[in-house]
Design a protein around this motif. Sequence first.
Motif, mmCIF file in Angstrom:
data_model
loop_
_atom_site.group_PDB
_atom_site.id
_atom_site.type_symbol
_atom_site.label_atom_id
_atom_site.label_comp_id
_atom_site.label_asym_id
_atom_site.label_seq_id
_atom_site.Cartn_x
_atom_site.Cartn_y
_atom_site.Cartn_z
ATOM 1 N N ILE A 35 0.846 -1.195 0.000
ATOM 2 C CA ILE A 35 0.000 0.000 0.000
ATOM 3 C C ILE A 35 0.884 1.247 0.000
ATOM 4 O O ILE A 35 1.620 1.501 0.940
ATOM 5 N N LYS A 36 0.831 2.011 -1.100
ATOM 6 C CA LYS A 36 1.577 3.268 -1.197
ATOM 7 C C LYS A 36 0.815 4.417 -0.572
ATOM 8 O O LYS A 36 1.408 5.312 0.015
ATOM 9 N N ASP A 37 -0.517 4.398 -0.733
ATOM 10 C CA ASP A 37 -1.319 5.521 -0.256
ATOM 11 C C ASP A 37 -2.754 5.044 -0.047
ATOM 12 O O ASP A 37 -3.203 4.099 -0.689
ATOM 13 N N VAL A 38 -3.435 5.730 0.844
ATOM 14 C CA VAL A 38 -4.857 5.485 1.078
ATOM 15 C C VAL A 38 -5.547 6.842 1.131
ATOM 16 O O VAL A 38 -4.997 7.796 1.689
ATOM 17 N N SER A 39 -6.713 6.942 0.506
ATOM 18 C CA SER A 39 -7.436 8.216 0.481
ATOM 19 C C SER A 39 -8.932 7.950 0.350
ATOM 20 O O SER A 39 -9.358 6.828 0.095
ATOM 21 N N ILE A 40 -9.696 9.008 0.542
ATOM 22 C CA ILE A 40 -11.139 8.982 0.274
ATOM 23 C C ILE A 40 -11.371 9.975 -0.853
ATOM 24 O O ILE A 40 -11.005 11.144 -0.735
ATOM 25 N N GLU A 41 -11.937 9.486 -1.951
ATOM 26 C CA GLU A 41 -12.057 10.325 -3.145
ATOM 27 C C GLU A 41 -13.418 10.160 -3.806
ATOM 28 O O GLU A 41 -14.064 9.131 -3.677
ATOM 29 N N ASP A 42 -13.791 11.206 -4.542
ATOM 30 C CA ASP A 42 -14.923 11.124 -5.462
ATOM 31 C C ASP A 42 -14.347 10.688 -6.809
ATOM 32 O O ASP A 42 -13.361 11.252 -7.277
ATOM 33 N N ILE A 43 -14.924 9.669 -7.394
ATOM 34 C CA ILE A 43 -14.399 9.096 -8.634
ATOM 35 C C ILE A 43 -15.394 9.375 -9.755
ATOM 36 O O ILE A 43 -16.490 8.835 -9.768
ATOM 37 N N HIS A 44 -14.979 10.221 -10.698
ATOM 38 C CA HIS A 44 -15.864 10.574 -11.813
ATOM 39 C C HIS A 44 -15.269 10.237 -13.171
ATOM 40 O O HIS A 44 -15.856 10.557 -14.187
ATOM 41 N N GLN A 45 -14.117 9.589 -13.187
ATOM 42 C CA GLN A 45 -13.476 9.307 -14.463
ATOM 43 C C GLN A 45 -14.049 8.060 -15.120
ATOM 44 O O GLN A 45 -14.541 7.163 -14.451
ATOM 45 N N PHE A 46 -13.943 8.029 -16.432
ATOM 46 C CA PHE A 46 -14.375 6.861 -17.187
ATOM 47 C C PHE A 46 -13.267 5.823 -17.151
ATOM 48 O O PHE A 46 -12.098 6.136 -17.347
ATOM 49 N N ILE A 50 -12.618 -4.371 -18.098
ATOM 50 C CA ILE A 50 -11.968 -5.575 -18.607
ATOM 51 C C ILE A 50 -12.889 -6.762 -18.335
ATOM 52 O O ILE A 50 -13.216 -7.524 -19.215
ATOM 53 N N TYR A 51 -13.286 -6.940 -17.073
ATOM 54 C CA TYR A 51 -14.332 -7.901 -16.731
ATOM 55 C C TYR A 51 -15.068 -7.393 -15.511
ATOM 56 O O TYR A 51 -14.518 -6.678 -14.692
ATOM 57 N N GLY A 52 -16.334 -7.722 -15.425
ATOM 58 C CA GLY A 52 -17.165 -7.248 -14.329
ATOM 59 C C GLY A 52 -18.411 -6.571 -14.866
ATOM 60 O O GLY A 52 -18.870 -6.863 -15.969
ATOM 61 N N THR A 53 -18.938 -5.645 -14.077
ATOM 62 C CA THR A 53 -20.192 -4.974 -14.390
ATOM 63 C C THR A 53 -20.007 -3.467 -14.301
ATOM 64 O O THR A 53 -19.390 -2.970 -13.362
ATOM 65 N N HIS A 54 -20.558 -2.744 -15.291
ATOM 66 C CA HIS A 54 -20.520 -1.281 -15.271
ATOM 67 C C HIS A 54 -21.850 -0.758 -15.816
ATOM 68 O O HIS A 54 -22.166 -0.944 -16.975
ATOM 69 N N LEU A 55 -22.635 -0.157 -14.930
ATOM 70 C CA LEU A 55 -23.911 0.416 -15.330
ATOM 71 C C LEU A 55 -24.105 1.690 -14.533
ATOM 72 O O LEU A 55 -24.317 1.646 -13.323
ATOM 73 N N GLY A 56 -23.990 2.831 -15.188
ATOM 74 C CA GLY A 56 -24.067 4.112 -14.489
ATOM 75 C C GLY A 56 -22.929 4.232 -13.485
ATOM 76 O O GLY A 56 -21.784 3.983 -13.805
ATOM 77 N N ALA A 57 -23.268 4.589 -12.265
ATOM 78 C CA ALA A 57 -22.258 4.714 -11.203
ATOM 79 C C ALA A 57 -21.846 3.354 -10.648
ATOM 80 O O ALA A 57 -20.836 3.248 -9.955
ATOM 81 N N ASN A 58 -22.611 2.304 -10.938
ATOM 82 C CA ASN A 58 -22.292 0.962 -10.437
ATOM 83 C C ASN A 58 -21.128 0.371 -11.223
ATOM 84 O O ASN A 58 -21.215 0.190 -12.431
ATOM 85 N N LYS A 59 -20.052 0.097 -10.499
ATOM 86 C CA LYS A 59 -18.874 -0.513 -11.109
ATOM 87 C C LYS A 59 -18.386 -1.609 -10.183
ATOM 88 O O LYS A 59 -18.096 -1.370 -9.017
ATOM 89 N N TYR A 60 -18.290 -2.819 -10.719
ATOM 90 C CA TYR A 60 -17.792 -3.962 -9.962
ATOM 91 C C TYR A 60 -16.901 -4.783 -10.870
ATOM 92 O O TYR A 60 -17.343 -5.258 -11.901
ATOM 93 N N GLY A 61 -15.636 -4.905 -10.524
ATOM 94 C CA GLY A 61 -14.737 -5.742 -11.302
ATOM 95 C C GLY A 61 -13.436 -5.057 -11.629
ATOM 96 O O GLY A 61 -13.016 -4.102 -10.985
ATOM 97 N N TYR A 62 -12.801 -5.563 -12.679
ATOM 98 C CA TYR A 62 -11.480 -5.153 -13.124
ATOM 99 C C TYR A 62 -11.627 -4.144 -14.254
ATOM 100 O O TYR A 62 -12.273 -4.418 -15.265
ATOM 101 N N PHE A 63 -11.011 -2.977 -14.068
ATOM 102 C CA PHE A 63 -11.064 -1.898 -15.045
ATOM 103 C C PHE A 63 -9.645 -1.438 -15.353
ATOM 104 O O PHE A 63 -8.715 -1.700 -14.597
ATOM 105 N N ARG A 64 -9.497 -0.717 -16.452
ATOM 106 C CA ARG A 64 -8.178 -0.235 -16.857
ATOM 107 C C ARG A 64 -8.327 1.122 -17.522
ATOM 108 O O ARG A 64 -9.283 1.376 -18.241
ATOM 109 N N LYS A 65 -7.347 1.995 -17.278
ATOM 110 C CA LYS A 65 -7.296 3.284 -17.962
ATOM 111 C C LYS A 65 -5.861 3.775 -17.962
ATOM 112 O O LYS A 65 -5.212 3.786 -16.906
ATOM 113 N N ASP A 66 -5.371 4.155 -19.131
ATOM 114 C CA ASP A 66 -4.026 4.709 -19.283
ATOM 115 C C ASP A 66 -2.957 3.845 -18.625
ATOM 116 O O ASP A 66 -2.058 4.340 -17.940
ATOM 117 N N GLY A 67 -3.065 2.530 -18.794
ATOM 118 C CA GLY A 67 -2.069 1.615 -18.262
ATOM 119 C C GLY A 67 -2.183 1.336 -16.771
ATOM 120 O O GLY A 67 -1.338 0.663 -16.198
#
Length: 116
Positions: A35-46, A50-67
């Motif tokens: 663990i390098k860092d821990v924070s509480i954040e609002d997440i609004h990025q797309f 990769i696998y899982g579920t994404h519907l609106g704000a609901n996101k469950y699973g493995y995602f990827r962006k910019d490596g």
Amino acid sequence: MKTISFEENQLIISLSSLETILGLTHTIEVPYGNIKDVSIEDIHQFLWKIYGTHLGANKYGYFRKDGVNYFVASSTNKGNLVLTLKDHKYDKIILELDHVDDVFQRIQNILSTYIK
């Protein structure tokens, strides 16, 4: 509902039955030394699913962006616990939790005394 177990050398994140189905995983082990860092954040990025579920704000699973590899288990964009990791399958883990402030504080306390 997600639970976090604080073991001697690692966090164990366990997902509920429904979250396991949506995210295609049941538990994630995170050694404190990863663990390098821990924070509480609002997440609004797309994020690219990769696998899982994404519907609106609901996101469950493995995602990827910019490596960057993410594991996300959240149904909201606001007030998520974010673990930034090194030498782990995921670079970031984003979780919606009850009592997020308490969990955040406990992880910070462990990291401040944990010898890496």
